[in-house]
Scaffold this active site. Structure first.
Site, mmCIF file in Angstrom:
data_model
loop_
_atom_site.group_PDB
_atom_site.id
_atom_site.type_symbol
_atom_site.label_atom_id
_atom_site.label_comp_id
_atom_site.label_asym_id
_atom_site.label_seq_id
_atom_site.Cartn_x
_atom_site.Cartn_y
_atom_site.Cartn_z
ATOM 1 N N LEU A 1 30.245 50.884 -1.333
ATOM 2 C CA LEU A 1 28.924 50.122 -1.153
ATOM 3 C C LEU A 1 28.247 50.393 0.160
ATOM 4 C CD1 LEU A 1 30.001 46.938 -2.699
ATOM 5 C CD2 LEU A 1 28.641 48.621 -3.792
ATOM 6 N N LYS B 1 26.037 48.563 3.063
ATOM 7 C CA LYS B 1 25.576 46.992 3.557
ATOM 8 C C LYS B 1 24.651 47.332 4.542
ATOM 9 C CE LYS B 1 29.802 47.297 3.139
ATOM 10 N NZ LYS B 1 30.590 48.238 2.252
ATOM 11 N N GLU C 1 33.140 52.873 12.773
ATOM 12 C CA GLU C 1 33.373 51.849 11.788
ATOM 13 C C GLU C 1 34.215 50.746 12.277
ATOM 14 O OE1 GLU C 1 35.013 53.680 8.188
ATOM 15 O OE2 GLU C 1 35.654 51.561 7.538
ATOM 16 N N THR D 1 37.296 49.527 -0.127
ATOM 17 C CA THR D 1 37.647 50.282 -1.043
ATOM 18 C C THR D 1 39.431 50.506 -0.962
ATOM 19 O OG1 THR D 1 35.781 51.520 -0.633
ATOM 20 C CG2 THR D 1 37.375 52.629 -1.890
ATOM 21 N N GLY E 1 39.880 46.888 -3.083
ATOM 22 C CA GLY E 1 38.885 46.708 -4.205
ATOM 23 C C GLY E 1 38.609 47.940 -4.847
HETATM 24 P P1 ATP Z 1 35.581 51.259 2.931
HETATM 25 O O1 ATP Z 1 35.254 50.480 3.820
HETATM 26 O O2 ATP Z 1 37.064 51.251 2.384
HETATM 27 O O3 ATP Z 1 35.003 52.477 3.222
HETATM 28 P P2 ATP Z 1 33.303 49.976 1.423
HETATM 29 O O4 ATP Z 1 32.989 49.688 2.751
HETATM 30 O O5 ATP Z 1 32.458 50.368 0.569
HETATM 31 O O6 ATP Z 1 34.537 50.814 1.435
HETATM 32 P P3 ATP Z 1 33.524 47.113 0.490
HETATM 33 O O7 ATP Z 1 32.032 47.287 0.195
HETATM 34 O O8 ATP Z 1 33.876 46.194 1.684
HETATM 35 O O9 ATP Z 1 33.942 48.569 0.800
HETATM 36 O O10 ATP Z 1 34.160 46.850 -0.859
HETATM 37 C C1 ATP Z 1 34.086 47.776 -2.073
HETATM 38 C C2 ATP Z 1 34.716 46.946 -3.249
HETATM 39 O O11 ATP Z 1 33.925 45.770 -3.541
HETATM 40 C C3 ATP Z 1 34.699 47.767 -4.415
HETATM 41 O O12 ATP Z 1 36.086 48.363 -4.592
HETATM 42 C C4 ATP Z 1 34.832 46.267 -5.496
HETATM 43 O O13 ATP Z 1 36.308 45.809 -5.568
HETATM 44 C C5 ATP Z 1 33.908 45.380 -4.819
HETATM 45 N N1 ATP Z 1 32.636 45.269 -5.137
HETATM 46 C C6 ATP Z 1 31.753 44.166 -5.141
HETATM 47 N N2 ATP Z 1 30.581 44.216 -5.691
HETATM 48 C C7 ATP Z 1 30.413 45.487 -6.316
HETATM 49 C C8 ATP Z 1 29.547 46.265 -6.658
HETATM 50 N N3 ATP Z 1 28.164 45.967 -7.121
HETATM 51 N N4 ATP Z 1 29.801 47.577 -7.105
HETATM 52 C C9 ATP Z 1 31.087 48.157 -7.084
HETATM 53 N N5 ATP Z 1 31.974 47.477 -6.063
HETATM 54 C C10 ATP Z 1 31.611 46.203 -6.037
HETATM 55 MG MG MG Z 2 33.809 49.229 4.612
#
Ligand code: ATP
Ligand code: MG
Length: 278
Positions: A11, A13, A70, A99, A121
């Site tokens: 995702l 942010k 990060e 993730t 996740g």
């Molecule tokens: P990383 O930090 O490991 O590179 P990330 O920053 O993208 O990944 P987060 O955004 O903190 O990780 O969390 C991703 C997780 O959030 C997904 O694996 C899922 O379990 C959950 N999640 C919550 N909302 C959603 C969404 N709308 N779509 C997909 N996953 C979601």
């Molecule tokens: Mg992350």
């Protein structure tokens, strides 16, 4: 105008200021539209990017943007949220369930990534797709909340108390209490190891959420003991709407003697850290 963006594995942010701080979460399939919307809205903003896909985002949309690491962004952003919440502990452990999962120790404002795990996740999403064919996070979390993980997991009491394999003449129906097991009978003996159960989609998702919670807390407990952490904060979008995962994290934390909590807006720590750094 300043805009912090954390482009993670799953995702994106975004944190920006417009009469107060705003927090936004975006999926990659809507990234192009969202980034172009940002650029139209704030053409002269200072963009600070972080996360695994920051360099690609910069190349594609924000050639002038700064990139910060990060791990720094996540810890600085989380520290800001922790201070705002008024919780000044000296030795903290930050557990970012994205993730995958990362552990950071924060001591007197200094931070270090001490541990990582591929269970997070993304594991919930991946198992969800295999078990149900569905890919929507909120739907999968909803299924998990309806399930009974004991239909998929093997509990300690299933091993110590199970007489079902005996011929009925040998007292198959006698009840053996949990108390005869050397540890709590409700603990997991084997995740997904109940190979005679017939788990539903809901049961499988409940077991997946439980496995992630249990594994994460076990690793957290080890790290917290080594680093004498006084307080644990769980963050990451994985917690978003996943009540079974959150409940498991708190239950197992309490069980292992950890003082743990969720940090409001914690999933935006990376984006906030980027926003604050400019
Ligand atoms: P990383 O930090 O490991 O590179 P990330 O920053 O993208 O990944 P987060 O955004 O903190 O990780 O969390 C991703 C997780 O959030 C997904 O694996 C899922 O379990 C959950 N999640 C919550 N909302 C959603 C969404 N709308 N779509 C997909 N996953 C979601
Ligand atoms: Mg992350």
């Amino acid at each position: 105008m300043r805009i912090g963006i954390d482009a993670g594995g799953t995702l994106i942010k975004i944190v920006y200021e417009e009469n107060g701080l705003h927090f936004k979460r975006i999926e990659y399939n809507e990234a192009e539209q969202a980034m172009n919307w940002l650029k139209t809205l704030a053409p002269s903003a200072d963009y600070v990017l972080t996360g695994g896909k920051a360099a690609i985002l910069k190349e594609a949309f924000f050639p002038e943007a700064a990139i910060i690491p990060e791990f720094t962004a996540t810890c600085e952003g989380a520290l800001h949220l922790i201070k705002e919440a008024g919780h000044p502990h000296k030795r903290l452990l930050l557990v970012n369930i994205g993730t995958g999962t990362s552990w950071y120790k924060i001591e007197d404002g200094k931070h270090e990534r001490i541990l990582g795990s591929g269970v997070g996740g993304g594991t919930f999403m991946g198992l969800g797709r295999i078990f149900t064919g569905k890919a929507d996070h909120q739907r999968l979390a909803g299924l998990a909340a309806e399930g009974n993980r004991e239909k998929a997991d093997l509990l300690v009491s299933d091993i110590y108390g199970d007489r079902s394999w005996l011929p009925s003449t040998a007292g198959q129906n006698k009840r053996v209490k949990d108390v005869e097991a050397p540890i709590d009978g409700k603990l997991t003996a084997g995740n997904f190891a109940n190979i005679t159960g017939e788990p539903s989609e809901e049961d499988l998702m409940a077991a997946a959420a439980n496995m992630i919670a249990e594994t994460t807390v076990l690793l957290t407990k080890g790290a917290a003991d080594i680093h004498h952490s006084e307080k644990i904060y769980y963050i990451g979008s994985s917690l978003q709407g996943n009540e079974i995962l959150k409940k498991g994290l708190l239950t197992y934390s309490r069980m292992t003697g950890l003082d743990a909590a969720f940090l409001p807006n914690g999933e935006y720590s990376g984006a906030l850290g980027a926003y604050l750094s400019s």
